[in-house]
Write a protein that holds these residues in place. Sequence first.
Motif, PDB file in Angstrom:
ATOM      1  N   ASP A   1      -9.038  -1.398  -2.095  1.00  0.00           N
ATOM      2  CA  ASP A   1      -8.203  -2.168  -1.171  1.00  0.00           C
ATOM      3  C   ASP A   1      -7.941  -3.591  -1.683  1.00  0.00           C
ATOM      4  O   ASP A   1      -6.910  -4.181  -1.375  1.00  0.00           O
TER       5      ASP A   1
ATOM      6  N   GLU B   1      -2.870   3.705  -2.054  1.00  0.00           N
ATOM      7  CA  GLU B   1      -4.308   3.647  -1.819  1.00  0.00           C
ATOM      8  C   GLU B   1      -4.913   5.044  -1.761  1.00  0.00           C
ATOM      9  O   GLU B   1      -6.005   5.291  -2.291  1.00  0.00           O
ATOM     10  N   GLU B   2      -4.192   5.982  -1.147  1.00  0.00           N
ATOM     11  CA  GLU B   2      -4.702   7.349  -1.010  1.00  0.00           C
ATOM     12  C   GLU B   2      -4.495   8.164  -2.278  1.00  0.00           C
ATOM     13  O   GLU B   2      -5.420   8.817  -2.780  1.00  0.00           O
ATOM     14  N   GLU B   3      -3.275   8.131  -2.830  1.00  0.00           N
ATOM     15  CA  GLU B   3      -2.946   8.972  -3.976  1.00  0.00           C
ATOM     16  C   GLU B   3      -3.647   8.531  -5.252  1.00  0.00           C
ATOM     17  O   GLU B   3      -4.013   9.358  -6.093  1.00  0.00           O
TER      18      GLU B   3
ATOM     19  N   ASP C   1      10.399   9.973   2.174  1.00  0.00           N
ATOM     20  CA  ASP C   1       8.981  10.183   2.431  1.00  0.00           C
ATOM     21  C   ASP C   1       8.232   8.919   2.015  1.00  0.00           C
ATOM     22  O   ASP C   1       8.822   7.982   1.469  1.00  0.00           O
ATOM     23  N   ILE C   2       6.942   8.901   2.270  1.00  0.00           N
ATOM     24  CA  ILE C   2       6.122   7.722   1.972  1.00  0.00           C
ATOM     25  C   ILE C   2       5.056   8.079   0.939  1.00  0.00           C
ATOM     26  O   ILE C   2       4.348   9.086   1.081  1.00  0.00           O
ATOM     27  N   TYR C   3       4.959   7.267  -0.096  1.00  0.00           N
ATOM     28  CA  TYR C   3       3.910   7.424  -1.103  1.00  0.00           C
ATOM     29  C   TYR C   3       2.841   6.378  -0.833  1.00  0.00           C
ATOM     30  O   TYR C   3       3.112   5.184  -0.791  1.00  0.00           O
ATOM     31  N   ASP C   4       1.608   6.841  -0.641  1.00  0.00           N
ATOM     32  CA  ASP C   4       0.489   5.967  -0.302  1.00  0.00           C
ATOM     33  C   ASP C   4      -0.314   5.692  -1.571  1.00  0.00           C
ATOM     34  O   ASP C   4      -1.044   6.551  -2.060  1.00  0.00           O
TER      35      ASP C   4
ATOM     36  N   ASP D   1       8.542   3.825   0.092  1.00  0.00           N
ATOM     37  CA  ASP D   1       9.424   4.941   0.433  1.00  0.00           C
ATOM     38  C   ASP D   1      10.003   5.546  -0.840  1.00  0.00           C
ATOM     39  O   ASP D   1      10.293   4.830  -1.804  1.00  0.00           O
TER      40      ASP D   1
ATOM     41  N   LYS E   1       0.814  -1.213   0.000  1.00  0.00           N
ATOM     42  CA  LYS E   1       0.000   0.000   0.000  1.00  0.00           C
ATOM     43  C   LYS E   1       0.847   1.264   0.000  1.00  0.00           C
ATOM     44  O   LYS E   1       0.404   2.316  -0.473  1.00  0.00           O
ATOM     45  N   THR E   2       2.054   1.198   0.551  1.00  0.00           N
ATOM     46  CA  THR E   2       2.932   2.369   0.606  1.00  0.00           C
ATOM     47  C   THR E   2       4.348   1.982   0.184  1.00  0.00           C
ATOM     48  O   THR E   2       4.762   0.828   0.340  1.00  0.00           O
TER      49      THR E   2
END
Length: 222
Positions: A206, A199-201, A194-197, A181, A178-179
């Motif tokens: 899911d 599911e969100e972006e 940083d973290i790239y998500d 780095d 899901k994420t």
Amino acid sequence: MKVFTTTPLFFLALATLLFHTGFTQAQERLPEERDYKVRPIRLGVKIGFPNIVGGNVEYVTPLLNDRLSVSLDYSTIESDWFLSEEESGNTETTDLSYSYIEGGLNYYIFKAGKGLYAGVSYGQMKFEGQTDVNENGMNGTGYIDYNHSSFNVKLGAKLGGLFYFRPEIGYSFSSLPKTIDYQVRYPDGTTERDIYDFEEELASADIIFKGLIANIGFGFSF
């Protein structure tokens, strides 16, 4: 964009070996009687996950009485094909690309070259690009470069003759995280992680992070 590993070359060599072996075997036996024509070359399109949208080519070898085939999928998508800065609703600039390549073998269970089949495959996806980042009042650029490989099993059906329809489902033994780095660089030369998500972006369902493979294909057989 970086080039994928030698996996496609391996499947090309495997397909060539299977073709020559199968042709030799076919000359040594009588073909199975059937009331339809086996069209061994299939060119089409697949839509779903992880392909998103891309091309597919399949060749049905003479092996196992025309039941074993070699398949190759390829997709490449750029974010600016679908979303501009004005449409995104914010001032961030994002330039991302997604690529997927997969090679595998399918075995047609009940009929030669058509109907229900089971398959195994190996896939590689690449997600790379850059995006604007603002952390603690500092503007920077985030560089994403992520590769993911998986071994897959599938169940599908090739329906039709000259024009075909192909539903397919499966499972990936290495599901998408899901994420991830990624590195952020600032104008003063400093960097941070940083973290790239996903599911969100990407507003992703899911279920795609649980190893599900699902796509629909269509095309022509020759």
